[in-house]
Design a protein around this motif. Structure first.
Motif, PDB file in Angstrom:
ATOM      1  N   GLY A 123       0.806  -1.216   0.000  1.00 46.45           N
ATOM      2  CA  GLY A 123       0.000   0.000   0.000  1.00 46.45           C
ATOM      3  C   GLY A 123       0.837   1.264   0.000  1.00 46.45           C
ATOM      4  N   LYS A 124       1.933   1.235   0.780  1.00 42.85           N
ATOM      5  CA  LYS A 124       2.837   2.381   0.848  1.00 42.85           C
ATOM      6  C   LYS A 124       4.210   1.916   0.404  1.00 42.85           C
ATOM      7  N   LEU A 125       4.498   2.118  -0.856  1.00 50.42           N
ATOM      8  CA  LEU A 125       5.737   1.622  -1.423  1.00 50.42           C
ATOM      9  C   LEU A 125       6.900   2.538  -1.081  1.00 50.42           C
ATOM     10  N   THR A 126       7.920   1.983  -0.473  1.00 53.26           N
ATOM     11  CA  THR A 126       9.127   2.733  -0.147  1.00 53.26           C
ATOM     12  C   THR A 126      10.332   1.937  -0.630  1.00 53.26           C
ATOM     13  N   PRO A 127      10.723   2.097  -1.906  1.00 56.88           N
ATOM     14  CA  PRO A 127      11.879   1.339  -2.388  1.00 56.88           C
ATOM     15  C   PRO A 127      13.173   1.975  -1.895  1.00 56.88           C
ATOM     16  N   ILE A 128      13.988   1.190  -1.231  1.00 64.06           N
ATOM     17  CA  ILE A 128      15.253   1.698  -0.710  1.00 64.06           C
ATOM     18  C   ILE A 128      16.338   0.700  -1.054  1.00 64.06           C
ATOM     19  N   GLY A 129      17.396   1.152  -1.686  1.00 66.36           N
ATOM     20  CA  GLY A 129      18.503   0.272  -2.003  1.00 66.36           C
ATOM     21  C   GLY A 129      19.417   0.133  -0.803  1.00 66.36           C
ATOM     22  N   ASN A 130      19.806  -1.072  -0.497  1.00 64.26           N
ATOM     23  CA  ASN A 130      20.652  -1.353   0.653  1.00 64.26           C
ATOM     24  C   ASN A 130      22.044  -1.700   0.147  1.00 64.26           C
ATOM     25  N   VAL A 131      23.005  -0.841   0.374  1.00 63.24           N
ATOM     26  CA  VAL A 131      24.361  -1.114  -0.100  1.00 63.24           C
ATOM     27  C   VAL A 131      25.136  -2.007   0.862  1.00 63.24           C
ATOM     28  N   GLU A 132      24.570  -2.331   2.021  1.00 67.01           N
ATOM     29  CA  GLU A 132      25.251  -3.185   2.984  1.00 67.01           C
ATOM     30  C   GLU A 132      24.768  -4.627   2.944  1.00 67.01           C
ATOM     31  N   GLY A 133      23.490  -4.856   2.676  1.00 65.58           N
ATOM     32  CA  GLY A 133      22.955  -6.210   2.606  1.00 65.58           C
ATOM     33  C   GLY A 133      23.352  -6.860   1.294  1.00 65.58           C
ATOM     34  N   VAL A 134      24.015  -8.018   1.364  1.00 63.70           N
ATOM     35  CA  VAL A 134      24.550  -8.680   0.172  1.00 63.70           C
ATOM     36  C   VAL A 134      24.068 -10.121   0.106  1.00 63.70           C
ATOM     37  N   LEU A 135      23.751 -10.576  -1.097  1.00 62.29           N
ATOM     38  CA  LEU A 135      23.440 -11.980  -1.344  1.00 62.29           C
ATOM     39  C   LEU A 135      24.319 -12.428  -2.505  1.00 62.29           C
ATOM     40  N   ASN A 136      25.141 -13.427  -2.255  1.00 62.16           N
ATOM     41  CA  ASN A 136      26.068 -13.916  -3.270  1.00 62.16           C
ATOM     42  C   ASN A 136      25.367 -14.846  -4.253  1.00 62.16           C
ATOM     43  N   ALA A 137      25.987 -15.055  -5.400  1.00 60.55           N
ATOM     44  CA  ALA A 137      25.465 -15.999  -6.388  1.00 60.55           C
ATOM     45  C   ALA A 137      25.535 -17.413  -5.822  1.00 60.55           C
ATOM     46  N   GLY A 138      24.647 -18.278  -6.290  1.00 61.90           N
ATOM     47  CA  GLY A 138      24.595 -19.668  -5.832  1.00 61.90           C
ATOM     48  C   GLY A 138      23.241 -19.965  -5.223  1.00 61.90           C
ATOM     49  N   ASN A 139      23.135 -21.038  -4.452  1.00 60.91           N
ATOM     50  CA  ASN A 139      21.879 -21.403  -3.804  1.00 60.91           C
ATOM     51  C   ASN A 139      21.693 -20.604  -2.520  1.00 60.91           C
ATOM     52  N   ALA A 175      11.718 -11.521  -3.773  1.00 59.70           N
ATOM     53  CA  ALA A 175      11.688 -12.587  -2.766  1.00 59.70           C
ATOM     54  C   ALA A 175      12.420 -12.126  -1.515  1.00 59.70           C
ATOM     55  N   TYR A 176      11.861 -12.474  -0.354  1.00 54.15           N
ATOM     56  CA  TYR A 176      12.386 -12.030   0.936  1.00 54.15           C
ATOM     57  C   TYR A 176      13.372 -13.046   1.506  1.00 54.15           C
ATOM     58  N   THR A 177      14.525 -12.550   1.990  1.00 45.75           N
ATOM     59  CA  THR A 177      15.542 -13.442   2.549  1.00 45.75           C
ATOM     60  C   THR A 177      16.463 -12.705   3.510  1.00 45.75           C
ATOM     61  N   LEU A 178      17.310 -13.474   4.166  1.00 44.36           N
ATOM     62  CA  LEU A 178      18.374 -12.948   5.007  1.00 44.36           C
ATOM     63  C   LEU A 178      19.654 -12.961   4.182  1.00 44.36           C
ATOM     64  N   GLY A 179      20.275 -11.809   4.000  1.00 47.81           N
ATOM     65  CA  GLY A 179      21.490 -11.710   3.203  1.00 47.81           C
ATOM     66  C   GLY A 179      22.643 -12.490   3.807  1.00 47.81           C
ATOM     67  N   ASP A 180      23.647 -12.715   3.010  1.00 48.35           N
ATOM     68  CA  ASP A 180      24.814 -13.476   3.459  1.00 48.35           C
ATOM     69  C   ASP A 180      25.608 -12.756   4.538  1.00 48.35           C
ATOM     70  N   ASN A 181      25.380 -11.460   4.704  1.00 43.06           N
ATOM     71  CA  ASN A 181      26.094 -10.724   5.753  1.00 43.06           C
ATOM     72  C   ASN A 181      25.160 -10.232   6.861  1.00 43.06           C
ATOM     73  N   GLY A 182      23.955 -10.849   6.978  1.00 46.61           N
ATOM     74  CA  GLY A 182      23.107 -10.606   8.137  1.00 46.61           C
ATOM     75  C   GLY A 182      22.031  -9.543   8.013  1.00 46.61           C
TER      76      GLY A 182
END
Length: 166
Positions: A60-76, A100-107
């Protein structure tokens, strides 16, 4: 003796096919993979390129924010669920508005664009990945999430070739 060698070779071929099944499955989509980080059901999916996570709160209230600290590496990687946001991303010929929602590789928690998944088509959900329930993501804090880092940027962390917000 020849029959025993042939049988052994046949078993080895079948065994190698069974061992490579997850890779074939990853190319075809996601699969259910059990509990992670307090969520009882999660899905494992193949990501074709490393990326940064997005923070988006509520359809309903879209707030797109890019996170330069949260990282997800290639792979499974494992994911909680997926949903469509009013953000359309294009990486060359790959285009999508599903995340898709997830926990990044760096927390750090966040949303990964479907443009990063190895399976699926343009403007389609990721095959085999469950959908988020109604109301999921309507607050700025989800279970287990860390506080928003101070270095978040707009409109996105991965220098997408084209980003549009509806």
């Amino acid at each position: 003796m020849k029959k025993l060698r042939a049988l052994t070779a046949g078993i080895a071929v079948v065994g190698s096919l069974l061992v490579s099944a997850p890779a074939a499955q990853a190319a075809a989509g996601c699969w259910q993979s059990g509990a992670h980080a307090g969520y009882s059901t999660t899905y494992t999916c193949q990501i074709w390129r490393g990326n940064h996570l997005w923070a988006m709160y509520g359809p309903g209230k879209l707030t797109p924010i890019g996170n330069v600290e949260g990282v997800l590496n290639a792979g499974n990687s494992w994911f909680v669920c997926q949903m469509r946001f009013g953000i359309k991303l294009e990486y060359g010929p790959v285009k999508n508005d599903w995340f898709a929602y997830t926990l990044g590789d760096n927390g750090y928690w966040g949303w990964v664009s479907a443009t990063h998944f190895s399976a699926g088509g343009n403007w389609e959900p990721v095959p085999g990945l469950g959908y988020c329930p109604s109301g999921f993501g309507s607050t700025a804090t989800y279970p287990g999430e860390r506080p928003v880092p101070h270095t978040w940027q707009l409109p996105g962390p991965d220098r997408e070739s084209k980003v549009s917000v509806n």
